[in-house]
Design a protein around this motif. Structure first.
Motif, PDB file in Angstrom:
ATOM      1  N   ARG A 108       0.845  -1.198   0.000  1.00  0.00           N
ATOM      2  CA  ARG A 108       0.000   0.000   0.000  1.00  0.00           C
ATOM      3  C   ARG A 108       0.875   1.241   0.000  1.00  0.00           C
ATOM      4  NH1 ARG A 108      -5.112  -1.713  -1.368  1.00  0.00           N
ATOM      5  NH2 ARG A 108      -5.745  -3.449  -0.046  1.00  0.00           N
ATOM      6  N   GLY A 109       0.344   2.321  -0.521  1.00  0.00           N
ATOM      7  CA  GLY A 109       1.039   3.593  -0.488  1.00  0.00           C
ATOM      8  C   GLY A 109       0.039   4.722  -0.629  1.00  0.00           C
ATOM      9  N   VAL A 110       0.529   5.931  -0.470  1.00  0.00           N
ATOM     10  CA  VAL A 110      -0.308   7.127  -0.557  1.00  0.00           C
ATOM     11  C   VAL A 110       0.356   8.099  -1.519  1.00  0.00           C
ATOM     12  CG1 VAL A 110      -1.280   9.060   0.744  1.00  0.00           C
ATOM     13  CG2 VAL A 110      -1.116   6.817   1.811  1.00  0.00           C
ATOM     14  N   VAL A 111      -0.461   8.802  -2.304  1.00  0.00           N
ATOM     15  CA  VAL A 111       0.056   9.858  -3.176  1.00  0.00           C
ATOM     16  C   VAL A 111      -0.475  11.203  -2.687  1.00  0.00           C
ATOM     17  CG1 VAL A 111       0.389   8.410  -5.217  1.00  0.00           C
ATOM     18  CG2 VAL A 111      -1.842   9.468  -4.815  1.00  0.00           C
ATOM     19  N   THR A 112       0.310  12.230  -2.906  1.00  0.00           N
ATOM     20  CA  THR A 112      -0.114  13.562  -2.480  1.00  0.00           C
ATOM     21  C   THR A 112       0.363  14.600  -3.489  1.00  0.00           C
ATOM     22  OG1 THR A 112      -0.058  15.158  -0.653  1.00  0.00           O
ATOM     23  CG2 THR A 112       1.939  13.893  -1.042  1.00  0.00           C
ATOM     24  N   ALA A 113      -0.386  15.677  -3.588  1.00  0.00           N
ATOM     25  CA  ALA A 113      -0.027  16.767  -4.502  1.00  0.00           C
ATOM     26  C   ALA A 113      -0.498  18.089  -3.915  1.00  0.00           C
ATOM     27  CB  ALA A 113      -0.646  16.553  -5.881  1.00  0.00           C
ATOM     28  N   THR A 114       0.267  19.124  -4.198  1.00  0.00           N
ATOM     29  CA  THR A 114      -0.147  20.487  -3.883  1.00  0.00           C
ATOM     30  C   THR A 114      -0.588  21.133  -5.184  1.00  0.00           C
ATOM     31  OG1 THR A 114       1.469  20.614  -2.093  1.00  0.00           O
ATOM     32  CG2 THR A 114       0.543  22.685  -2.882  1.00  0.00           C
ATOM     33  N   LEU A 115      -1.799  21.660  -5.199  1.00  0.00           N
ATOM     34  CA  LEU A 115      -2.413  22.174  -6.426  1.00  0.00           C
ATOM     35  C   LEU A 115      -2.810  23.631  -6.250  1.00  0.00           C
ATOM     36  CD1 LEU A 115      -4.863  19.169  -6.957  1.00  0.00           C
ATOM     37  CD2 LEU A 115      -2.551  19.398  -7.879  1.00  0.00           C
ATOM     38  N   ARG A 116      -2.819  24.353  -7.378  1.00  0.00           N
ATOM     39  CA  ARG A 116      -3.358  25.713  -7.378  1.00  0.00           C
ATOM     40  C   ARG A 116      -4.509  25.766  -8.371  1.00  0.00           C
ATOM     41  NH1 ARG A 116       0.781  29.012  -9.027  1.00  0.00           N
ATOM     42  NH2 ARG A 116       1.529  29.335  -6.904  1.00  0.00           N
ATOM     43  N   LEU A 117      -5.698  26.087  -7.873  1.00  0.00           N
ATOM     44  CA  LEU A 117      -6.876  26.173  -8.722  1.00  0.00           C
ATOM     45  C   LEU A 117      -6.880  27.492  -9.491  1.00  0.00           C
ATOM     46  CD1 LEU A 117      -9.606  24.768  -6.313  1.00  0.00           C
ATOM     47  CD2 LEU A 117      -8.062  23.545  -7.838  1.00  0.00           C
ATOM     48  N   LEU A 130      -6.694   1.838   1.467  1.00  0.00           N
ATOM     49  CA  LEU A 130      -6.244   1.231   2.712  1.00  0.00           C
ATOM     50  C   LEU A 130      -6.406  -0.288   2.711  1.00  0.00           C
ATOM     51  CD1 LEU A 130      -7.405   3.800   5.421  1.00  0.00           C
ATOM     52  CD2 LEU A 130      -5.418   3.840   3.888  1.00  0.00           C
ATOM     53  N   ASP A 131      -5.776  -0.911   3.704  1.00  0.00           N
ATOM     54  CA  ASP A 131      -5.656  -2.357   3.805  1.00  0.00           C
ATOM     55  C   ASP A 131      -6.996  -3.023   4.106  1.00  0.00           C
ATOM     56  OD1 ASP A 131      -4.518  -5.053   4.723  1.00  0.00           O
ATOM     57  OD2 ASP A 131      -2.695  -3.905   4.358  1.00  0.00           O
ATOM     58  N   LEU A 132      -7.098  -4.304   3.743  1.00  0.00           N
ATOM     59  CA  LEU A 132      -8.280  -5.085   4.086  1.00  0.00           C
ATOM     60  C   LEU A 132      -8.302  -5.446   5.566  1.00  0.00           C
ATOM     61  CD1 LEU A 132      -8.340  -7.514   1.022  1.00  0.00           C
ATOM     62  CD2 LEU A 132      -9.908  -5.617   1.454  1.00  0.00           C
ATOM     63  N   SER A 133      -7.142  -5.503   6.192  1.00  0.00           N
ATOM     64  CA  SER A 133      -7.036  -5.831   7.608  1.00  0.00           C
ATOM     65  C   SER A 133      -7.372  -4.618   8.468  1.00  0.00           C
ATOM     66  CB  SER A 133      -5.606  -6.301   7.932  1.00  0.00           C
ATOM     67  OG  SER A 133      -5.320  -6.170   9.307  1.00  0.00           O
ATOM     68  N   ARG A 139      -3.593   1.534  11.647  1.00  0.00           N
ATOM     69  CA  ARG A 139      -2.226   2.065  11.640  1.00  0.00           C
ATOM     70  C   ARG A 139      -2.013   3.003  10.459  1.00  0.00           C
ATOM     71  NH1 ARG A 139       0.792  -3.737  12.781  1.00  0.00           N
ATOM     72  NH2 ARG A 139       0.298  -3.895  15.016  1.00  0.00           N
ATOM     73  N   GLN A 140      -2.516   2.615   9.314  1.00  0.00           N
ATOM     74  CA  GLN A 140      -2.358   3.447   8.126  1.00  0.00           C
ATOM     75  C   GLN A 140      -3.076   4.781   8.287  1.00  0.00           C
ATOM     76  OE1 GLN A 140      -3.904   0.731   5.233  1.00  0.00           O
ATOM     77  NE2 GLN A 140      -1.978  -0.393   5.025  1.00  0.00           N
ATOM     78  N   LEU A 159      -8.571  14.675   1.571  1.00  0.00           N
ATOM     79  CA  LEU A 159      -8.135  13.290   1.428  1.00  0.00           C
ATOM     80  C   LEU A 159      -9.285  12.506   0.806  1.00  0.00           C
ATOM     81  CD1 LEU A 159      -7.492  14.331   4.624  1.00  0.00           C
ATOM     82  CD2 LEU A 159      -5.937  12.397   4.454  1.00  0.00           C
ATOM     83  N   ALA A 160      -8.948  11.513  -0.013  1.00  0.00           N
ATOM     84  CA  ALA A 160     -10.008  10.710  -0.631  1.00  0.00           C
ATOM     85  C   ALA A 160      -9.447   9.352  -1.006  1.00  0.00           C
ATOM     86  CB  ALA A 160     -10.569  11.414  -1.870  1.00  0.00           C
ATOM     87  N   GLY A 161     -10.346   8.363  -1.050  1.00  0.00           N
ATOM     88  CA  GLY A 161      -9.925   7.049  -1.490  1.00  0.00           C
ATOM     89  C   GLY A 161     -10.838   5.944  -1.020  1.00  0.00           C
ATOM     90  N   ASP A 162     -10.407   4.732  -1.324  1.00  0.00           N
ATOM     91  CA  ASP A 162     -11.105   3.521  -0.904  1.00  0.00           C
ATOM     92  C   ASP A 162     -10.523   3.116   0.442  1.00  0.00           C
ATOM     93  OD1 ASP A 162     -12.116   1.005  -0.489  1.00  0.00           O
ATOM     94  OD2 ASP A 162     -11.404   0.143  -2.379  1.00  0.00           O
ATOM     95  N   LEU A 163     -11.297   3.327   1.513  1.00  0.00           N
ATOM     96  CA  LEU A 163     -10.796   3.058   2.860  1.00  0.00           C
ATOM     97  C   LEU A 163     -11.028   1.612   3.291  1.00  0.00           C
ATOM     98  CD1 LEU A 163     -11.749   6.292   4.833  1.00  0.00           C
ATOM     99  CD2 LEU A 163      -9.930   5.891   3.173  1.00  0.00           C
TER     100      LEU A 163
END
Length: 237
Positions: A108-117, A130-133, A139-140, A159-163
């Motif tokens: 598993r890993g995380v990506v991040t970006a700083t954006l200017r609209l 995130l993990d199935l466990s 912990r994540q 933040l967004a994603g499949d938790l």
């Protein structure tokens, strides 16, 4: 005068394999066209094994969308980091980007970006899967929440994603809720009969969620095993 708004979406695209077991990246891009978000957070955007090739070819994204993938360039032929990636509209500036290592049982890993609209607002955005466990998810979430809290001190953070969290308010959601607002966008999994609220959007102050939900269309119900979730945000004057 109303504060400008922007739209963010999160979508687990299941490596572009639909419920009909066909791999169809164009179908995923068509669903993104239906959602019409300014910022898109994707999970399972790369194949899981081997060379981990991207499942949304560059030429299709360039020719059929208004999006630019954030250039993480971590793995050859991959779109993101452990399948996580971010795409933004062409008029959004990508100021910084990075990958984050987190504790894991599965890779598993995380990506991040700083954006200017276009309106000048700068944002920090985190994408995750995130993990199935449950223990490892906790912990994540703790590690990611601390990183996001540090980013929040500099600029508004999303933040967004499949938790992978089935409990409506418990588990890893509590870790994020210590410092952020966790939106319940609705049931997004399984796409043909949605039961689980696995996909989430999380935000810090001073961002306000104007509206949010799950994108459910005939195309989306076939394109992946998840439905996209979305939120419209603004910063009040």
């Amino acid at each position: 005068m109303h504060a400008p708004t922007f739209k963010i979406a999160s979508y687990n695209i299941h490596k572009a394999v639909g419920t009909d077991r066909k791999r169809d990246p164009q179908r995923i891009l068509n669903v993104l066209g239906e959602v019409d978000a300014d910022i898109v957070i994707l999970q399972e955007a790369d194949r899981r094994f081997g060379q981990r090739e991207r499942t949304l070819p560059d030429f299709l994204v360039e020719q059929h969308t208004d999006y630019v993938p954030v250039p993480f360039d971590v793995q050859h032929d991959s779109m993101g980091w452990h399948g996580n990636t971010i795409m933004v509209r062409r008029d959004i500036a990508i100021l910084e980007h990075d990958i984050l290592h987190i504790p894991y049982l599965e890779p598993r890993g995380v990506v991040t970006a700083t954006l200017r609209l276009p309106a000048g607002l700068e944002l920090s955005v985190f994408g995750m899967h995130l993990d199935l466990s449950g223990l490892w998810r906790l912990r994540q979430a703790r590690a990611i929440a601390e990183l996001a809290r540090a980013a929040q001190e500099q600029r508004p953070t999303l933040l967004a994603g499949d938790l992978n969290e089935w409990r409506p308010n418990g588990g890893c959601l509590k870790e994020f809720a210590r410092h952020f607002t966790v939106l319940d966008c609705g049931r997004s999994f399984h796409s043909q009969r949605p039961m689980g609220r696995l996909d989430r959007i999380i935000h810090g102050a001073p961002l306000e969620a104007v509206e949010f939900g799950v994108h459910h269309s005939p195309l989306a119900s076939r394109a992946s095993d998840h439905l996209p979730v979305w939120g419209v945000f603004r910063i009040p004057h």
